[in-house]
Design a protein around this motif. Structure first.
Motif, PDB file in Angstrom:
ATOM      1  N   LEU A  57       0.822  -1.212   0.000  1.00  0.00           N
ATOM      2  CA  LEU A  57       0.000   0.000   0.000  1.00  0.00           C
ATOM      3  C   LEU A  57       0.858   1.266   0.000  1.00  0.00           C
ATOM      4  CD1 LEU A  57      -2.914  -1.016   2.393  1.00  0.00           C
ATOM      5  CD2 LEU A  57      -3.030  -0.672  -0.079  1.00  0.00           C
ATOM      6  N   LYS A  58       2.040   1.205   0.624  1.00  0.00           N
ATOM      7  CA  LYS A  58       2.970   2.348   0.585  1.00  0.00           C
ATOM      8  C   LYS A  58       3.335   2.662  -0.856  1.00  0.00           C
ATOM      9  CE  LYS A  58       5.439   1.814   4.930  1.00  0.00           C
ATOM     10  NZ  LYS A  58       6.730   1.530   5.535  1.00  0.00           N
ATOM     11  N   VAL A  59       3.626   1.619  -1.622  1.00  0.00           N
ATOM     12  CA  VAL A  59       3.997   1.791  -3.028  1.00  0.00           C
ATOM     13  C   VAL A  59       2.818   2.359  -3.820  1.00  0.00           C
ATOM     14  CG1 VAL A  59       4.679   0.565  -5.133  1.00  0.00           C
ATOM     15  CG2 VAL A  59       5.728  -0.041  -2.949  1.00  0.00           C
ATOM     16  N   ILE A  60       1.629   1.791  -3.601  1.00  0.00           N
ATOM     17  CA  ILE A  60       0.436   2.218  -4.341  1.00  0.00           C
ATOM     18  C   ILE A  60       0.071   3.668  -4.030  1.00  0.00           C
ATOM     19  CG2 ILE A  60      -2.073   1.870  -4.561  1.00  0.00           C
ATOM     20  CD1 ILE A  60      -1.527  -1.144  -4.108  1.00  0.00           C
ATOM     21  N   THR A  61       0.105   4.048  -2.738  1.00  0.00           N
ATOM     22  CA  THR A  61      -0.362   5.377  -2.329  1.00  0.00           C
ATOM     23  C   THR A  61       0.736   6.436  -2.333  1.00  0.00           C
ATOM     24  OG1 THR A  61       0.061   4.937   0.019  1.00  0.00           O
ATOM     25  CG2 THR A  61      -2.144   4.393  -0.835  1.00  0.00           C
ATOM     26  N   GLY A  62       1.988   6.012  -2.230  1.00  0.00           N
ATOM     27  CA  GLY A  62       3.085   6.965  -2.132  1.00  0.00           C
ATOM     28  C   GLY A  62       3.234   7.545  -0.737  1.00  0.00           C
ATOM     29  N   ALA A  63       2.532   6.989   0.234  1.00  0.00           N
ATOM     30  CA  ALA A  63       2.616   7.470   1.615  1.00  0.00           C
ATOM     31  C   ALA A  63       3.905   6.979   2.265  1.00  0.00           C
ATOM     32  CB  ALA A  63       1.409   6.976   2.424  1.00  0.00           C
ATOM     33  N   LYS A  64       4.408   7.762   3.234  1.00  0.00           N
ATOM     34  CA  LYS A  64       5.608   7.348   3.962  1.00  0.00           C
ATOM     35  C   LYS A  64       5.292   6.208   4.913  1.00  0.00           C
ATOM     36  CE  LYS A  64       7.680  11.931   4.065  1.00  0.00           C
ATOM     37  NZ  LYS A  64       7.937  13.085   4.925  1.00  0.00           N
ATOM     38  N   GLN A  65       4.051   6.205   5.429  1.00  0.00           N
ATOM     39  CA  GLN A  65       3.671   5.200   6.402  1.00  0.00           C
ATOM     40  C   GLN A  65       2.197   4.845   6.204  1.00  0.00           C
ATOM     41  OE1 GLN A  65       4.734   6.416  10.340  1.00  0.00           O
ATOM     42  NE2 GLN A  65       3.875   4.619  11.292  1.00  0.00           N
ATOM     43  N   ILE A  66       1.865   3.580   6.464  1.00  0.00           N
ATOM     44  CA  ILE A  66       0.487   3.104   6.375  1.00  0.00           C
ATOM     45  C   ILE A  66       0.057   2.640   7.758  1.00  0.00           C
ATOM     46  CG2 ILE A  66      -1.039   1.320   5.425  1.00  0.00           C
ATOM     47  CD1 ILE A  66      -0.267   3.224   3.266  1.00  0.00           C
ATOM     48  N   LYS A  67      -1.086   3.128   8.206  1.00  0.00           N
ATOM     49  CA  LYS A  67      -1.652   2.679   9.482  1.00  0.00           C
ATOM     50  C   LYS A  67      -2.853   1.812   9.146  1.00  0.00           C
ATOM     51  CE  LYS A  67      -3.257   4.583  13.868  1.00  0.00           C
ATOM     52  NZ  LYS A  67      -2.463   3.797  14.754  1.00  0.00           N
ATOM     53  N   LEU A  68      -2.836   0.572   9.636  1.00  0.00           N
ATOM     54  CA  LEU A  68      -3.903  -0.371   9.321  1.00  0.00           C
ATOM     55  C   LEU A  68      -4.993  -0.348  10.386  1.00  0.00           C
ATOM     56  CD1 LEU A  68      -1.788  -3.481   8.214  1.00  0.00           C
ATOM     57  CD2 LEU A  68      -2.709  -1.657   6.781  1.00  0.00           C
ATOM     58  N   ALA A  69      -6.236  -0.247   9.941  1.00  0.00           N
ATOM     59  CA  ALA A  69      -7.400  -0.385  10.816  1.00  0.00           C
ATOM     60  C   ALA A  69      -8.036  -1.716  10.426  1.00  0.00           C
ATOM     61  CB  ALA A  69      -8.365   0.769  10.604  1.00  0.00           C
ATOM     62  N   LEU A  70      -7.846  -2.729  11.267  1.00  0.00           N
ATOM     63  CA  LEU A  70      -8.248  -4.092  10.925  1.00  0.00           C
ATOM     64  C   LEU A  70      -9.604  -4.460  11.493  1.00  0.00           C
ATOM     65  CD1 LEU A  70      -4.803  -5.714  11.715  1.00  0.00           C
ATOM     66  CD2 LEU A  70      -5.681  -5.136   9.468  1.00  0.00           C
ATOM     67  N   LYS A  71     -10.361  -5.235  10.706  1.00  0.00           N
ATOM     68  CA  LYS A  71     -11.657  -5.726  11.138  1.00  0.00           C
ATOM     69  C   LYS A  71     -11.841  -7.112  10.524  1.00  0.00           C
ATOM     70  CE  LYS A  71     -16.093  -4.274   9.965  1.00  0.00           C
ATOM     71  NZ  LYS A  71     -16.972  -3.213   9.508  1.00  0.00           N
ATOM     72  N   VAL A  72     -12.468  -8.018  11.254  1.00  0.00           N
ATOM     73  CA  VAL A  72     -12.733  -9.359  10.739  1.00  0.00           C
ATOM     74  C   VAL A  72     -14.229  -9.489  10.455  1.00  0.00           C
ATOM     75  CG1 VAL A  72     -12.678 -11.829  11.273  1.00  0.00           C
ATOM     76  CG2 VAL A  72     -10.782 -10.374  11.981  1.00  0.00           C
ATOM     77  N   ASP A  73     -14.560  -9.980   9.243  1.00  0.00           N
ATOM     78  CA  ASP A  73     -15.947 -10.215   8.840  1.00  0.00           C
ATOM     79  C   ASP A  73     -16.024 -11.567   8.143  1.00  0.00           C
ATOM     80  OD1 ASP A  73     -18.526 -10.256   7.901  1.00  0.00           O
ATOM     81  OD2 ASP A  73     -18.346  -8.455   6.657  1.00  0.00           O
ATOM     82  N   PRO A  74     -16.423 -12.619   8.865  1.00  0.00           N
ATOM     83  CA  PRO A  74     -16.477 -13.963   8.284  1.00  0.00           C
ATOM     84  C   PRO A  74     -17.408 -14.058   7.071  1.00  0.00           C
ATOM     85  CG  PRO A  74     -16.871 -14.045  10.663  1.00  0.00           C
ATOM     86  CD  PRO A  74     -16.824 -12.610  10.267  1.00  0.00           C
ATOM     87  N   GLN A  75     -18.336 -13.110   6.917  1.00  0.00           N
ATOM     88  CA  GLN A  75     -19.264 -13.143   5.785  1.00  0.00           C
ATOM     89  C   GLN A  75     -18.580 -12.867   4.449  1.00  0.00           C
ATOM     90  OE1 GLN A  75     -22.603 -10.629   6.665  1.00  0.00           O
ATOM     91  NE2 GLN A  75     -23.459 -12.098   8.117  1.00  0.00           N
ATOM     92  N   LEU A  76     -17.326 -12.420   4.494  1.00  0.00           N
ATOM     93  CA  LEU A  76     -16.582 -12.232   3.243  1.00  0.00           C
ATOM     94  C   LEU A  76     -16.239 -13.578   2.606  1.00  0.00           C
ATOM     95  CD1 LEU A  76     -14.055  -9.356   4.091  1.00  0.00           C
ATOM     96  CD2 LEU A  76     -16.179  -9.204   2.811  1.00  0.00           C
ATOM     97  N   ILE A  77     -16.381 -14.646   3.372  1.00  0.00           N
ATOM     98  CA  ILE A  77     -16.113 -16.031   2.981  1.00  0.00           C
ATOM     99  C   ILE A  77     -14.611 -16.283   2.866  1.00  0.00           C
ATOM    100  CG2 ILE A  77     -16.561 -17.913   1.363  1.00  0.00           C
ATOM    101  CD1 ILE A  77     -19.140 -16.345   0.556  1.00  0.00           C
ATOM    102  N   GLY A  78     -13.908 -15.465   2.129  1.00  0.00           N
ATOM    103  CA  GLY A  78     -12.456 -15.570   1.980  1.00  0.00           C
ATOM    104  C   GLY A  78     -11.945 -14.255   1.405  1.00  0.00           C
ATOM    105  N   GLY A  79     -10.647 -14.011   1.520  1.00  0.00           N
ATOM    106  CA  GLY A  79     -10.058 -12.791   0.979  1.00  0.00           C
ATOM    107  C   GLY A  79     -10.231 -11.599   1.899  1.00  0.00           C
TER     108      GLY A  79
END
Length: 181
Positions: free
Chosen positions: A132-154
């Protein structure tokens, strides 16, 4: 965040950011607002209490001082008490989120909201952050994580206005759309 809350929250968040920069306390204030944001995320009772118009200003100030007074800097606490005085404490959650967004942009930090079907390992988190750093060009990426089993996978990733959906649920929706179902 609704548009109305965003309109109310933005000037306060900008004012706090300006204050933090002028006091040379950007890092400390950002840390304080992270603490505030976490408290509000973990306590619906606190949010309801602060948003209740029947509760007096003095009672709200007392609770804010008791809960956050020892954990945040004095200038951040004064800001929160000012919000109580101006009857804006009920939008504190929106103000904190907007402040953090502005603060991270200031430091070239992007927030990536990742929803995955399972808990991501530390290695996976690091790998995603690096890409994501490469894609956005940001110096740093802060991740906000959430789990949703309804996504099935991915997983899905939201960075700013960009959305990346690699979930099985998303792929099934796409197939369904293409088939006209």
């Amino acid at each position: 965040m609704s548009i109305v809350l965003s309109k109310v929250a933005e000037p306060y968040a900008e004012a706090l950011l300006d204050l933090a920069k002028s006091n040379d306390s950007l890092k400390e204030t950002t840390n304080d607002m992270n603490i505030v944001s976490q408290f509000l995320a973990n306590s619906n009772d606190l949010k309801k209490f602060l948003g209740n118009p029947l509760v007096t200003r003095d009672a709200k100030k007392s609770v804010v001082k008791d809960i956050l007074g020892e954990q945040i800097d004095g200038s951040t606490l004064k800001f929160l008490l000012l919000l109580v005085d101006r009857n804006r404490i009920e939008v504190l959650d929106s103000i904190a989120k907007k402040y953090l967004e502005l603060s991270y942009k200031q430091e070239s930090i992007e927030i990536a909201k990742i929803t995955s079907s399972i808990q991501l390992s530390a290695g996976q988190q690091k790998e995603i952050a690096e890409k994501l750093k490469v894609i956005t060009g940001a110096k740093q990426i802060k991740l906000a994580l959430k789990v949703d089993p309804q996504l099935i996978g991915g997983f899905t990733i939201e960075v700013g206005s960009k959305m990346i959906d690699t979930s099985i649920r998303g792929q099934l929706k796409q197939i369904s759309y293409l088939l006209g179902a």
